[in-house]
Design a protein around this motif. Structure first.
Motif, PDB file in Angstrom:
ATOM      1  N   ALA C 106       0.797  -1.375   0.044  1.00  0.00           N
ATOM      2  CA  ALA C 106       0.154  -0.031   0.100  1.00  0.00           C
ATOM      3  C   ALA C 106       0.660   1.102  -0.175  1.00  0.00           C
ATOM      4  N   LEU C 107       1.645   1.634   1.010  1.00  0.00           N
ATOM      5  CA  LEU C 107       2.484   2.686   1.104  1.00  0.00           C
ATOM      6  C   LEU C 107       3.483   2.724  -0.107  1.00  0.00           C
ATOM      7  N   GLU C 108       4.275   1.662  -0.559  1.00  0.00           N
ATOM      8  CA  GLU C 108       5.048   1.902  -1.764  1.00  0.00           C
ATOM      9  C   GLU C 108       4.315   2.297  -3.000  1.00  0.00           C
ATOM     10  N   LYS C 109       3.021   1.952  -3.118  1.00  0.00           N
ATOM     11  CA  LYS C 109       2.119   2.384  -4.144  1.00  0.00           C
ATOM     12  C   LYS C 109       1.867   3.842  -3.921  1.00  0.00           C
ATOM     13  N   LEU C 110       1.768   4.249  -2.798  1.00  0.00           N
ATOM     14  CA  LEU C 110       1.438   5.644  -2.621  1.00  0.00           C
ATOM     15  C   LEU C 110       2.653   6.593  -2.804  1.00  0.00           C
ATOM     16  N   MET C 111       3.974   6.097  -2.605  1.00  0.00           N
ATOM     17  CA  MET C 111       5.074   6.850  -2.498  1.00  0.00           C
ATOM     18  C   MET C 111       5.516   6.942  -4.100  1.00  0.00           C
ATOM     19  N   HIS C 112       5.258   5.804  -4.863  1.00  0.00           N
ATOM     20  CA  HIS C 112       5.527   5.804  -6.245  1.00  0.00           C
ATOM     21  C   HIS C 112       4.330   6.781  -6.727  1.00  0.00           C
ATOM     22  N   THR C 113       3.199   6.902  -6.400  1.00  0.00           N
ATOM     23  CA  THR C 113       2.223   7.629  -7.111  1.00  0.00           C
ATOM     24  C   THR C 113       2.528   9.220  -6.970  1.00  0.00           C
ATOM     25  N   ILE C 114       2.844   9.572  -5.521  1.00  0.00           N
ATOM     26  CA  ILE C 114       3.133  10.986  -5.385  1.00  0.00           C
ATOM     27  C   ILE C 114       4.787  11.359  -5.806  1.00  0.00           C
ATOM     28  N   GLY C 115       5.569  10.519  -6.636  1.00  0.00           N
ATOM     29  CA  GLY C 115       6.737  10.732  -6.822  1.00  0.00           C
ATOM     30  C   GLY C 115       7.761  11.071  -5.668  1.00  0.00           C
TER      31      GLY C 115
END
Lengths: 246, 246, 246, 246
Positions: C106-115
């Motif tokens: 979950a947080l990996e996905k978020l970190m990638h989405t927000i650059g």
């Protein structure tokens, strides 16, 4: 002969065969290349190993020339790119702080003494281009094409200290075609760690080379261990044919 | 000659010396044995490698006899115990579920085929005593003395899959005297992983042995790699003298 | 009462005490700071977590302000430097190839989405200075003083994918004072992995902070787990006094 | 509005959305269960955690009862077995030599003090049956069915010290449904390490439980971290439906 006797005899025959099987030679499990699950991994394709100007040429040059290593690694790059096999590079760099280590194994000590793979800083590339730590010039078009995955540097010999295993897993890779420098140090340590992590590994034995010194022939040692350890051992020609699906 | 020139000349001399140093041979960093920080680690002191009845005797027996491996490992046990050097054993066991693996490297496949190190179950020791997986009888008094730390089994060749590194660290150990079976497989993989984990390692080259087969001489390969990789390489005699503080 | 009865009673009392011991609370083993064996490790001291301009400020800013995290981390840097305690930084960077991962938590996905922590390339620092991946400006004098060891980036949350453990071991460090961002993600994953690797760890609970969102309070979770897991938990003030030997 | 302006506006909107996305909540990447690639992993299904006679019942019992943990873990076993999903168990054992460790984190110290998970010896099962280290009686038919893979014991909290990752990889598993005891200790450390090793992980949040003590609510902490870290979080009911392919 009744059933019980037959069973006993079968056991006996099997027991007699066991040592024979062990003696009959080492099996070759082989490795099927499946697109989407297989990658080419190259260790240390850097000047300090592969260029006549590199700091180790005096001890590895003969083996590099004998194996045609420089050309064979390039042939693997070309073949992987044209076959859609993803390429991963595991480089070797040392920073000034690595020279503050309190103890080192024999080759670690040597590498530090001769300034092998030295870089100024992870965030400072001044003086890097063309240095011993840089890629061999002819490989740059494959490594810097925007597709190749370059991992963080390994710091001893194996990928335990970098992100190679994670990068492979995050792309769904579980089979590795392995080559690069040097045969009995970083290439073999990558082979061993990839096996411990549950990958299948085919080693390309003439797309690598090693130091041949008074203390021993590193290439000869590696070739024996590749055969004992890997799922299979290929020549560059076999690797190319397999990647191309022929 | 002024200071600047002197500095320049020194640099030049140093630059000229570098390739010479590389060629001059591999350094031997050595290892100081310090009580409380040093342990003896033995890999696979088990019947399948060291007993004439073991399943691999046909391929390793000659090397075991030539090196006097069985006696040398015992001499290390004795010396460590009398010198207060703690002893750690990293064994090799296979359970029925390990035979369900979908792929194996060459020697893994062989070990499974010949039933090497097979045990019934981690919680069932029926039939274990005296089996190929059991300790060599003469070592039991050292291993089962209530002091020796026996780790969980490693499952490929190295300690990546067991608790050896943790057990060493939890006792404050950062220097390892390494021996056991077999030289180019589990012993060398333990050496490599211990180096990656930041231990100093001295390998005892005649308290190990390896398979010598058509595909290659595992012992010769290991001896070369020990010299390249380890902090130092000792004979059993040297290890005993060092442990005794002589 | 005869001996047997006494023994039985003792057993009974002991049995009754066991649950009481468990209930009586969690022990605090503590950690002695010894010069030469102890280091300060800071995770992710980067703009994307600690600057109001960073991409996560909206979710972590409140916790950073409440804990006085920015100032507390600086106080730890200052104290370690003046006490001769070596400092190690474990940063977090993402390269373009990391955006090609096939799956993410979950947080990996978020970190990638927000650059978050994005960098152009490991060998290209164009645009890095002042970016979200760069050090917080006020920390640069401590991190870039030529003494601090900056490891390769970790790629998920823990140091499994970088060289932190090796760098600590190569300097003889076995005790870590741990702080940085963010509390329940990288800091806690570093704590857990360092424990698995046999380090003693003291966590500085107000020199960290975490996301507080609808799905949960990351800081509250981390504080509970620090107390359960670490050898001890300190405030910045306690850490400074301990480092100074007071 | 011309193309350039449109592009600029899109960038602006995107930039404005970024913090909003961060604030909008944590994504839920989900996990598809694929037969042949997915396994159920259960940590510590042992009496010391799950039986009212276990040494930690006083602190975890309330959470175990509240979550219906014992029944939910059994429901997962049943569902996995009937759906052909392979089951892996990662147990927790301590041997006499583990009591010789020189330092311990807080809960490690507690576990050793109360004799949790104690066994006589890896090769001696005397007194094991029915002890705190043994499986919960009702789970034995699933664990001892000849199909379930029981790994070596983990020694701190995560699978770094055992062969779980290798066993999963050797069976082609890259997706894990995770449950067991206790939520914020071994279960969460397994989650974190499996993510570092490149697995997808779905955690079953009511097939676990944790200590709830004065120092903090371990279960509440775990639930927050599961949501932040895992690919997805399920209830037992959701896990069962997903395994059954409904």
């Amino acid at each position: 002969m009744n059933t019980k006797q037959t069973f006993g005899s079968t056991l006996l025959v099997f027991a007699l065969l066991l040592p024979a099987m062990a003696l009959a030679g080492i099996p070759d499990p082989g490795m099927q290349v499946e697109k989407g699950r297989t990658a080419l991994v190259i260790t240390d394709p850097q000047n300090d190993f592969l260029s006549p100007k590199g700091v180790t040429w005096g001890v590895v040059g003969k083996s590099v020339v004998a194996n045609n290593t420089v050309e064979n690694i390039e042939a693997l790059f070309k073949s992987a790119k044209s076959s859609g096999i993803p390429v991963f590079i595991s480089p070797h760099y040392y920073y000034p702080h690595d020279h503050g280590w309190r103890f080192e194994g024999a080759l670690e000590k040597l590498m530090h003494t001769i300034g092998m793979f030295d870089r100024k800083d992870a965030l400072d590339t001044t003086g890097f281009a063309g240095s011993g730590a840089d890629w061999l010039e002819r490989y740059k078009k494959y490594i810097q094409d925007g597709e190749t995955v370059v991992t963080s540097p390994h710091k001893v010999y194996g990928p335990e200290t970098n992100d190679l295993v994670l990068q492979l897993r995050k792309r769904g890779i579980d089979k590795v075609i392995l080559a690069g420098m040097s045969a009995n140090l970083c290439t073999e340590s990558h082979l061993r760690e990839l096996l411990e992590q549950g990958f299948e590994v085919a080693v390309v034995k003439d797309a690598t080379a090693a130091a041949q010194v008074e203390e021993g022939d590193g290439y000869a040692a590696a070739v024996v261990n590749f055969r004992f350890l890997a799922n299979t051992v290929w020549t560059t020609q076999e690797a190319i044919q397999t990647m191309a699906g022929r």
